[in-house]
Design an enzyme around this catalytic site. Structure first.
Site, PDB file in Angstrom:
ATOM      1  N   GLU A 270      -5.453  34.501  -2.981  1.00 19.41           N
ATOM      2  CA  GLU A 270      -5.397  33.993  -4.362  1.00 19.41           C
ATOM      3  C   GLU A 270      -6.529  34.586  -5.192  1.00 19.41           C
ATOM      4  OE1 GLU A 270      -5.492  29.645  -6.646  1.00 19.41           O
ATOM      5  OE2 GLU A 270      -6.241  29.836  -4.592  1.00 19.41           O
ATOM      6  N   LYS A 333       2.644  29.943  -9.192  1.00 16.61           N
ATOM      7  CA  LYS A 333       2.338  28.583  -8.758  1.00 16.61           C
ATOM      8  C   LYS A 333       3.078  27.589  -9.639  1.00 16.61           C
ATOM      9  CE  LYS A 333      -1.473  25.669  -7.238  1.00 16.61           C
ATOM     10  NZ  LYS A 333      -2.934  25.516  -7.102  1.00 16.61           N
ATOM     11  N   CYS A 386      -2.188  28.093  -2.800  1.00 22.14           N
ATOM     12  CA  CYS A 386      -3.215  27.103  -2.475  1.00 22.14           C
ATOM     13  C   CYS A 386      -2.661  25.697  -2.279  1.00 22.14           C
ATOM     14  CB  CYS A 386      -4.310  27.136  -3.547  1.00 22.14           C
ATOM     15  SG  CYS A 386      -5.860  26.353  -3.008  1.00 22.14           S
TER      16      CYS A 386
END
Length: 511
Positions: A270, A333, A386
Site C-alpha cells: 500500500e 479501496k 489494508c
C-alpha cells in the site's frame, strides 16, 4: 464518604471482569493461545449468571469489554500520538473512549441475556448468551461503518479446533461457537455432575471433533498454473513515509527491490509510491519506466499500491494498480477508515484534523463494493487494501470472481505492536473462509503467503527490508461461506434465541 464508598464498590466489581477480558489478548496472534477465549467467556458468563439484576449483568459485561478492547486495540495510541501528532493524554483518552464504546456490545449482550432468560440458567448460558454474542459481533461489524477487529472467532485461526467451521459459517459463526463452549463451561461450574452435564460435555467434545474433521475438507480446487510471486517489504519508517524530503528515499527503496525481484508477479505494498500515479508519470518517469522495463524483460506483472486521482471528479482513491498493463486496471479501496481516510461529519469534525492530527491523504473516496479482478496470466486476483479485509462478507462479491486474494497494507502506523500479527491472522481467516490463497504485501509486516486452509506458507520477519518468494496456486469453486455469507451464522443465532425462549417457558411451567 458515601460517594467514595460507592466508587470503590463499583471499581471493585469492575476489576475482576476487566482483568478477565484484558488477558484475552493473549488468545490472538502473535501469542495464539486459543483456549484463553473460551475460558475468558466462561468466566464472564459465570459472573453474568450470578448477577442479581440485568443492570448488574450489563455492568459486568461492560467492564469485561473495557478490559478486552483496551488490551486488543491499545496500539491505536501509536498512530494517534507517535505519528498522528495528537498529545499523549488525548491519544490515550481517545483509545479508552473507543474501548468504552465497543464495550457496550458485551454489555448489551449481558443485559439482554439476563432479561430474556428470567430464572432459567440453561436458557441463559446454553442458548441466549451464545446467540446474542454472535449477533453483537455481527452488529459491531457494520454499525457506524463497523469495527469488527478482535472478534473472538479469530483466536481459533488457524489451529484451534473450531477453525474448521469458518468455511461454513464465517468468523462470526465461529465466535458464536466459542461463546457456546464458554456457556457450557459456565453451566457446569458449581453443579453436581449428572447425566445432563455429561451430555453437555459430550457436546463440546463433538463440536471440537467435528471442527477438526471439517479442517480436512478441501472446499475448492486448483485453477490454472501456479504463479511465482515476489512480495516486497520496504520497511520504511512511518516518519519517513510522507515527508517531501523523503520521497526519493521511498521511491529508490522500491525501485531497488523491484529491480532485484525475479518472479511471474511482483507486488509492492500500500502506498509504495507516496504520490499520485500521474505525478509518477509526469515527474519521475525514470523510476516507473525502469521498473516496467525490468518486469517486461522477464514477462512478469507488477502490482503496486499507489494513490490515484480522477482528474475529472477531483476524487482520489487508495488503489492496487496493475502497473505492467498499459490500461492500468486497478482495485480501489471500498471500505474506508473513518478519521484515517475520510472525515465523517466533516462540518462538525474537520477541526480535529486542523488542530490535533497530521494525517496525510485523509479524504479518499470509496472504489465501490464490486470490482473486476486483476488478470495475471491465467489467474484472477482480487486486491483489497489494508483494514478492509476485516470485513469478510464485503469481500465475497470480488472473491467469487477471483482465484487469488491480495492484501496491500502499510501498518508502519502501528510498528512494534501486536497489530501487525493480528492483521495477519485476519487475512488467514479470509483465506480459510473463501478457500482462496491470500497474499499480503506490506510495508513493515506481516508480509506473507497464506494457503487456502489459513496457514502461513511463507512470511517475512517484521520491520526488515526484503522480498518474500512463494509459488502460489490459484483456486476455484465455492466454500459454503462464499455462497451464503453471514446468513448461516445469523440463522444459528435465531435458532439459539428461539431455543432460549422455549427453554425459559418450559422451566417456568414446572411446579
Amino acid at each position: 464518604m458515601s460517594r467514595l464508598t460507592t466508587a470503590a464498590r463499583l471499581l471493585g466489581r469492575a476489576l475482576p471482569p476487566a482483568l478477565i477480558g484484558g488477558i484475552a489478548v493473549f488468545g490472538f496472534a502473535p501469542f495464539s493461545f486459543w483456549p484463553l477465549l473460551p475460558l475468558s467467556l466462561a468466566l464472564l458468563f459465570g459472573l453474568i449468571d450470578v448477577a442479581p439484576t440485568p443492570r448488574r449483568a450489563a455492568y459486568i459485561g461492560w467492564a469485561w469489554g473495557l478490559g478486552y478492547f483496551t488490551g486488543t486495540i491499545h496500539w491505536i495510541f501509536i498512530s494517534l500520538h507517535t505519528y498522528g501528532g495528537m498529545p499523549a493524554p488525548l491519544a490515550a483518552l481517545a483509545v479508552l473512549l473507543l474501548a468504552a464504546f465497543l464495550a457496550l456490545y458485551p454489555a448489551l449482550t449481558a443485559w439482554a441475556g439476563k432479561r430474556l432468560a428470567g430464572q432459567s440458567r440453561a436458557a441463559l448460558l446454553l442458548c441466549l448468551l451464545p446467540a446474542l454474542w454472535l449477533l453483537a459481533e455481527w452488529l459491531r461489524g457494520w454499525v457506524f461503518t463497523g469495527f469488527p477487529w478482535a472478534a473472538v472467532g479469530y483466536s481459533q485461526i488457524p489451529d484451534g479446533p473450531l477453525a474448521g467451521y469458518a468455511p461454513l459459517i464465517g468468523i462470526y459463526g465461529v465466535s458464536g461457537l466459542i461463546a457456546l463452549v464458554g456457556g457450557i463451561a459456565a453451566w457446569l461450574m458449581g453443579r453436581r455432575f449428572d447425566r445432563v452435564d455429561g451430555l453437555a460435555l459430550a457436546g463440546v467434545l463433538l463440536l471440537g471433533g467435528l471442527g477438526y474433521g471439517l479442517k480436512q475438507v478441501a472446499w475448492t480446487e486448483p485453477s490454472g498454473k501456479p504463479l511465482k510471486v515476489a512480495l516486497l517489504q520496504g520497511a520504511i519508517p512511518q516518519n519517513r513515509k510522507w515527508g517531501a524530503e523523503d520521497l526519493a528515499y521511498n521511491l529508490d527503496t522500491y525501485y531497488q527491490l523491484v529491480g532485484k525481484a525475479k518472479a511471474d508477479l511482483i507486488v509492492m505494498p500500500e502506498t509504495a509510491f507516496p504520490i499520485f500515479l500521474h505525478d509518477m508519470d509526469g515527474y519521475f518517469p525514470e523510476v516507473l519506466d525502469g521498473m516496467l522495463a525490468h518486469v517486461a524483460a522477464q514477462q512478469a506483472a507488477l502490482i503496486g499500491g499507489v494513490p490515484r486521482l480522477d482528474v475529472r471528479s477531483q476524487r482520489y482513491y487508495n488503489g492496487a494498480v496493475l502497473l505492467s498493463d498499459p490500461e492500468r486496471p486497478a482495485n480501489y479501496k471500498a471500505h474506508l477508515v473513518p478519521f484515517g481516510e475520510y472525515v465523517p461529519m466533516r462540518p462538525l469534525l474537520a477541526w480535529v484534523y486542523d488542530n490535533l492530527l497530521n494525517m496525510p491523504l485523509a479524504d479518499f473516496s470509496s472504489g465501490g463494493p464490486q470490482q473486476a479482478p486483476l488478470k495475471v496470466r491465467d489467474q484472477r486476483i482480487a486486491a483489497h487494501i489494508c483494514y478492509e479485509d476485516v470485513f469478510g462478507e464485503e469481500l465475497l462479491p470480488n472473491a467469487r470472481q477471483a482465484t487469488i486474494l491480495l492484501n496491500l497494507s502499510n501498518l508502519a502506523w502501528f510498528d512494534g505492536s501486536v497489530a501487525l500479527a493480528q492483521h495477519g491472522q485476519i487475512s488467514q481467516a479470509r483465506a480459510l473462509e473463501t478457500g482462496r490463497p491470500m497474499l499480503r504485501a506490506t510495508n513493515s509486516g506481516t508480509t506473507a503467503a497464506i494457503t487456502p486452509d489459513g496457514h502461513y506458507q511463507a512470511r517475512l520477519p517484521e520491520r526488515i527490508e526484503g522480498t518474500l518468494y512463494a509459488m502460489v496456486q490459484g483456486m476455484q469453486g465455492n466454500t459454503p461461506y462464499l455462497l451464503w455469507g453471514n446468513t448461516a451464522a445469523l440463522l444459528l443465532a435465531a435458532l439459539g434465541l428461539g431455543m432460549g425462549w422455549w427453554w425459559r417457558r418450559r422451566e417456568a411451567q414446572r411446579p
